[in-house]
Design an enzyme around this catalytic site. Sequence first.
Site, mmCIF file in Angstrom:
data_model
loop_
_atom_site.group_PDB
_atom_site.id
_atom_site.type_symbol
_atom_site.label_atom_id
_atom_site.label_comp_id
_atom_site.label_asym_id
_atom_site.label_seq_id
_atom_site.Cartn_x
_atom_site.Cartn_y
_atom_site.Cartn_z
ATOM 1 N N SER A 154 0.904 -1.189 -0.081
ATOM 2 C CA SER A 154 -0.026 -0.079 -0.030
ATOM 3 C C SER A 154 0.880 1.407 -0.082
ATOM 4 C CB SER A 154 -0.975 0.086 1.219
ATOM 5 O OG SER A 154 -1.415 1.210 1.471
ATOM 6 N N TYR A 167 -1.819 -0.167 9.854
ATOM 7 C CA TYR A 167 -1.828 -0.647 8.721
ATOM 8 C C TYR A 167 -0.662 -0.289 7.830
ATOM 9 C CZ TYR A 167 -3.927 -1.557 4.053
ATOM 10 O OH TYR A 167 -4.067 -2.011 2.721
#
Length: 262
Positions: A154, A167
């Site tokens: 990501s 995250y």
Amino acid sequence: MADDDVAEDGTFRGRFDGRVVLVTGASRGIGLAVARRVVAEGGRVVITGRTAGALAEAVTGLGADRALGVPGKADDAAHRADVVARTTERFGRLDHLVNNAGINPAWGPLAGLDAGVARKILEVNVIAALEWTRAAVAAAGPAGGLRSVVNMASLAGTVSAPNIGFYGVSKAALVNLTVQLADELAPATRVNALAPAVVRTRLARALYEGREEEAARGYPLGRLGEPDDVAGPAAFLLSDDAAWITGQTLLVDGGASVRAAW
């Protein structure tokens, strides 16, 4: 590849002929888009997901002759063993792996993060990716061998990511895991990663829901991502078109990373 090998929808005819691709977390969103792309280019897929009903619906859409769905949790060792066993039993081989399964049950600053939640994020987003890769390498065997792995990282793993900080930490770890595996598994298996920015999926809803126009203004290309925007680059990195690429992380971010804060 010749021009006549490119279909009107932009897919490449036959690029995955005879190949089998395992995609985790693929009952919807990016994972399902990757599976669709592989099938459109001649391959067969095994997809996993936590919800049996959604997974069965995805298999129907992909074609039961081209796809197998196995429900379960990505961080469950018994599930992983079952999936790779059923893959080779059904299709006789395993050529590629996409580690797409990921979670983010935490929202807010790191100061308020529950340690147990942090461990769960690492278990699913990082450790499970390592375990899926080891299982796939073992299942593929020495004859043909696992050709390539794509890890779904990501953009949050490369910058500060407000409210989804841990995250981002897990995705940064996945980027480094990609580098380590690329070195250790070469030359038989290539390992690369994709780092998308905000893609319109259920997982990312909290980042844009109710404010999509505002969120999109941060992207030079003027919009948020769609699952198909990630599926194309994933298919490229999996395929032999990327035969001399390993250990890399490709940003798929609508240009977000090119803008400075000032």
